[in-house]
Scaffold this motif. Structure first.
Motif, PDB file in Angstrom:
ATOM      1  N   ALA A   5       0.849  -1.198   0.000  1.00 51.53           N
ATOM      2  CA  ALA A   5       0.000   0.000   0.000  1.00 51.53           C
ATOM      3  C   ALA A   5       0.882   1.244   0.000  1.00 51.53           C
ATOM      4  O   ALA A   5       1.866   1.316   0.739  1.00 51.53           O
ATOM      5  CB  ALA A   5      -0.917   0.002   1.216  1.00 51.53           C
ATOM      6  N   GLY A   6       0.555   2.194  -0.859  1.00 44.16           N
ATOM      7  CA  GLY A   6       1.327   3.428  -0.953  1.00 44.16           C
ATOM      8  C   GLY A   6       2.220   3.481  -2.180  1.00 44.16           C
ATOM      9  O   GLY A   6       2.803   4.513  -2.480  1.00 44.16           O
ATOM     10  N   THR A   7       2.345   2.340  -2.882  1.00 46.41           N
ATOM     11  CA  THR A   7       3.152   2.364  -4.102  1.00 46.41           C
ATOM     12  C   THR A   7       2.367   3.043  -5.223  1.00 46.41           C
ATOM     13  O   THR A   7       1.144   3.031  -5.238  1.00 46.41           O
ATOM     14  CB  THR A   7       3.545   0.948  -4.562  1.00 46.41           C
ATOM     15  OG1 THR A   7       2.367   0.186  -4.795  1.00 46.41           O
ATOM     16  CG2 THR A   7       4.418   0.263  -3.533  1.00 46.41           C
ATOM     17  N   THR A   8       3.098   3.661  -6.133  1.00 46.30           N
ATOM     18  CA  THR A   8       2.517   4.274  -7.333  1.00 46.30           C
ATOM     19  C   THR A   8       3.475   3.983  -8.485  1.00 46.30           C
ATOM     20  O   THR A   8       4.484   3.306  -8.306  1.00 46.30           O
ATOM     21  CB  THR A   8       2.365   5.802  -7.172  1.00 46.30           C
ATOM     22  OG1 THR A   8       3.675   6.381  -7.103  1.00 46.30           O
ATOM     23  CG2 THR A   8       1.560   6.169  -5.930  1.00 46.30           C
ATOM     24  N   ALA A   9       3.191   4.555  -9.640  1.00 47.44           N
ATOM     25  CA  ALA A   9       4.077   4.374 -10.794  1.00 47.44           C
ATOM     26  C   ALA A   9       5.466   4.947 -10.528  1.00 47.44           C
ATOM     27  O   ALA A   9       6.452   4.506 -11.119  1.00 47.44           O
ATOM     28  CB  ALA A   9       3.468   5.014 -12.028  1.00 47.44           C
ATOM     29  N   THR A  10       5.572   5.922  -9.649  1.00 44.62           N
ATOM     30  CA  THR A  10       6.879   6.531  -9.369  1.00 44.62           C
ATOM     31  C   THR A  10       7.353   6.305  -7.936  1.00 44.62           C
ATOM     32  O   THR A  10       8.435   6.732  -7.570  1.00 44.62           O
ATOM     33  CB  THR A  10       6.853   8.050  -9.640  1.00 44.62           C
ATOM     34  OG1 THR A  10       5.910   8.665  -8.765  1.00 44.62           O
ATOM     35  CG2 THR A  10       6.504   8.334 -11.087  1.00 44.62           C
ATOM     36  N   ARG A  11       6.545   5.646  -7.122  1.00 45.36           N
ATOM     37  CA  ARG A  11       6.915   5.327  -5.728  1.00 45.36           C
ATOM     38  C   ARG A  11       7.032   3.805  -5.642  1.00 45.36           C
ATOM     39  O   ARG A  11       6.044   3.108  -5.480  1.00 45.36           O
ATOM     40  CB  ARG A  11       5.829   5.849  -4.794  1.00 45.36           C
ATOM     41  CG  ARG A  11       6.357   6.593  -3.657  1.00 45.36           C
ATOM     42  CD  ARG A  11       5.363   7.204  -2.700  1.00 45.36           C
ATOM     43  NE  ARG A  11       3.971   6.879  -2.808  1.00 45.36           N
ATOM     44  CZ  ARG A  11       2.992   7.765  -2.994  1.00 45.36           C
ATOM     45  NH1 ARG A  11       3.264   9.038  -3.106  1.00 45.36           N
ATOM     46  NH2 ARG A  11       1.748   7.389  -3.065  1.00 45.36           N
ATOM     47  N   SER A  12       8.238   3.300  -5.757  1.00 46.08           N
ATOM     48  CA  SER A  12       8.477   1.871  -5.929  1.00 46.08           C
ATOM     49  C   SER A  12       8.881   1.167  -4.644  1.00 46.08           C
ATOM     50  O   SER A  12       9.375   1.777  -3.705  1.00 46.08           O
ATOM     51  CB  SER A  12       9.605   1.663  -6.947  1.00 46.08           C
ATOM     52  OG  SER A  12       9.310   2.288  -8.152  1.00 46.08           O
ATOM     53  N   MET A  13       8.739  -0.152  -4.670  1.00 45.17           N
ATOM     54  CA  MET A  13       9.239  -1.008  -3.605  1.00 45.17           C
ATOM     55  C   MET A  13      10.700  -1.280  -3.903  1.00 45.17           C
ATOM     56  O   MET A  13      11.054  -1.649  -5.022  1.00 45.17           O
ATOM     57  CB  MET A  13       8.454  -2.319  -3.573  1.00 45.17           C
ATOM     58  CG  MET A  13       6.981  -2.126  -3.292  1.00 45.17           C
ATOM     59  SD  MET A  13       6.030  -3.667  -3.373  1.00 45.17           S
ATOM     60  CE  MET A  13       5.813  -3.843  -5.142  1.00 45.17           C
ATOM     61  N   CYS A  14      11.569  -1.087  -2.927  1.00 42.17           N
ATOM     62  CA  CYS A  14      13.010  -1.298  -3.107  1.00 42.17           C
ATOM     63  C   CYS A  14      13.561  -2.104  -1.942  1.00 42.17           C
ATOM     64  O   CYS A  14      13.109  -1.952  -0.811  1.00 42.17           O
ATOM     65  CB  CYS A  14      13.753   0.035  -3.163  1.00 42.17           C
ATOM     66  SG  CYS A  14      13.555   0.944  -4.692  1.00 42.17           S
ATOM     67  N   ARG A  15      14.562  -2.894  -2.244  1.00 44.47           N
ATOM     68  CA  ARG A  15      15.279  -3.608  -1.192  1.00 44.47           C
ATOM     69  C   ARG A  15      16.291  -2.656  -0.567  1.00 44.47           C
ATOM     70  O   ARG A  15      16.876  -1.827  -1.249  1.00 44.47           O
ATOM     71  CB  ARG A  15      16.001  -4.822  -1.765  1.00 44.47           C
ATOM     72  CG  ARG A  15      16.685  -5.659  -0.689  1.00 44.47           C
ATOM     73  CD  ARG A  15      17.347  -6.862  -1.265  1.00 44.47           C
ATOM     74  NE  ARG A  15      16.361  -7.940  -1.325  1.00 44.47           N
ATOM     75  CZ  ARG A  15      16.612  -9.135  -1.843  1.00 44.47           C
ATOM     76  NH1 ARG A  15      17.774  -9.402  -2.370  1.00 44.47           N
ATOM     77  NH2 ARG A  15      15.683 -10.056  -1.848  1.00 44.47           N
ATOM     78  N   SER A  16      16.505  -2.784   0.702  1.00 46.98           N
ATOM     79  CA  SER A  16      17.482  -1.959   1.405  1.00 46.98           C
ATOM     80  C   SER A  16      18.871  -2.151   0.796  1.00 46.98           C
ATOM     81  O   SER A  16      19.223  -3.254   0.375  1.00 46.98           O
ATOM     82  CB  SER A  16      17.513  -2.356   2.881  1.00 46.98           C
ATOM     83  OG  SER A  16      18.609  -1.779   3.522  1.00 46.98           O
ATOM     84  N   SER A  17      19.656  -1.103   0.757  1.00 44.50           N
ATOM     85  CA  SER A  17      21.004  -1.199   0.209  1.00 44.50           C
ATOM     86  C   SER A  17      21.994  -1.815   1.195  1.00 44.50           C
ATOM     87  O   SER A  17      23.160  -2.002   0.864  1.00 44.50           O
ATOM     88  CB  SER A  17      21.502   0.184  -0.217  1.00 44.50           C
ATOM     89  OG  SER A  17      21.683   1.006   0.918  1.00 44.50           O
ATOM     90  N   SER A  18      21.543  -2.182   2.392  1.00 42.74           N
ATOM     91  CA  SER A  18      22.440  -2.749   3.406  1.00 42.74           C
ATOM     92  C   SER A  18      23.012  -4.096   2.991  1.00 42.74           C
ATOM     93  O   SER A  18      24.012  -4.540   3.547  1.00 42.74           O
ATOM     94  CB  SER A  18      21.696  -2.912   4.735  1.00 42.74           C
ATOM     95  OG  SER A  18      20.745  -3.968   4.624  1.00 42.74           O
ATOM     96  N   GLY A  19      22.372  -4.755   2.042  1.00 41.06           N
ATOM     97  CA  GLY A  19      22.835  -6.070   1.612  1.00 41.06           C
ATOM     98  C   GLY A  19      22.225  -7.206   2.414  1.00 41.06           C
ATOM     99  O   GLY A  19      22.407  -8.365   2.082  1.00 41.06           O
ATOM    100  N   ALA A  20      21.487  -6.874   3.476  1.00 37.81           N
ATOM    101  CA  ALA A  20      20.841  -7.914   4.275  1.00 37.81           C
ATOM    102  C   ALA A  20      19.741  -8.582   3.454  1.00 37.81           C
ATOM    103  O   ALA A  20      19.051  -7.932   2.683  1.00 37.81           O
ATOM    104  CB  ALA A  20      20.243  -7.311   5.540  1.00 37.81           C
ATOM    105  N   ASP A  21      19.644  -9.889   3.588  1.00 39.52           N
ATOM    106  CA  ASP A  21      18.585 -10.633   2.901  1.00 39.52           C
ATOM    107  C   ASP A  21      18.026 -11.638   3.896  1.00 39.52           C
ATOM    108  O   ASP A  21      18.512 -12.755   4.009  1.00 39.52           O
ATOM    109  CB  ASP A  21      19.122 -11.335   1.661  1.00 39.52           C
ATOM    110  CG  ASP A  21      18.037 -12.025   0.856  1.00 39.52           C
ATOM    111  OD1 ASP A  21      16.847 -11.911   1.219  1.00 39.52           O
ATOM    112  OD2 ASP A  21      18.370 -12.692  -0.136  1.00 39.52           O
ATOM    113  N   THR A  22      17.010 -11.190   4.644  1.00 38.01           N
ATOM    114  CA  THR A  22      16.425 -12.045   5.674  1.00 38.01           C
ATOM    115  C   THR A  22      15.220 -12.821   5.171  1.00 38.01           C
ATOM    116  O   THR A  22      14.558 -13.487   5.951  1.00 38.01           O
ATOM    117  CB  THR A  22      16.004 -11.196   6.892  1.00 38.01           C
ATOM    118  OG1 THR A  22      14.967 -10.291   6.489  1.00 38.01           O
ATOM    119  CG2 THR A  22      17.187 -10.426   7.462  1.00 38.01           C
ATOM    120  N   ASP A  23      14.933 -12.710   3.859  1.00 37.38           N
ATOM    121  CA  ASP A  23      13.771 -13.383   3.272  1.00 37.38           C
ATOM    122  C   ASP A  23      12.486 -12.992   3.987  1.00 37.38           C
ATOM    123  O   ASP A  23      11.635 -13.822   4.274  1.00 37.38           O
ATOM    124  CB  ASP A  23      13.946 -14.906   3.296  1.00 37.38           C
ATOM    125  CG  ASP A  23      15.082 -15.372   2.409  1.00 37.38           C
ATOM    126  OD1 ASP A  23      15.319 -14.732   1.360  1.00 37.38           O
ATOM    127  OD2 ASP A  23      15.724 -16.378   2.745  1.00 37.38           O
TER     128      ASP A  23
END
Length: 109
Positions: free
Chosen positions: A65-83
């Protein structure tokens, strides 16, 4: 969304997102369809995404909720991948950077 090593191969990574909740419907545990529920359960059972309880619920998915065509879902740049959903956030408008490190700015409604 899942990424496989090869067609019909093992899953390399997954990203589960939803705007639904467990009480959204009674027939499919809140997932909306049996196909979505079954796919989420398959990914959780395979260790590709974490669920907080014994059964996967829509609340275990990243809240889209809150995503739009210009407001995307992104993975954190920390490199953590906790699934899990905690690896992800929604960036402010024009914050997505395909091919570059993701922005860690977070959209707050």
């Amino acid at each position: 969304l899942s990424l496989a090593i090869a067609p019909m191969g093992s899953v390399a990574d997954a990203f589960l997102y939803s705007e639904r909740y467990s009480d959204s419907d009674a027939d499919y545990a809140g997932f909306g369809t049996a196909a979505f529920r079954d796919r989420v359960c398959w990914l959780v059972d395979g260790g590709n995404w974490l669920a907080e309880g014994e059964e996967a619920r829509p609340e275990d998915c990243f809240r889209s909720a809150g995503t739009t065509a210009t407001r995307s879902m992104c993975r954190s740049s920390s490199g953590a991948d906790t699934d899990s959903a905690g690896d992800w956030h929604i960036v402010p408008s024009r914050g997505a950077t395909p091919g570059e490190p993701n922005s860690d700015e977070t959209y707050e409604p």
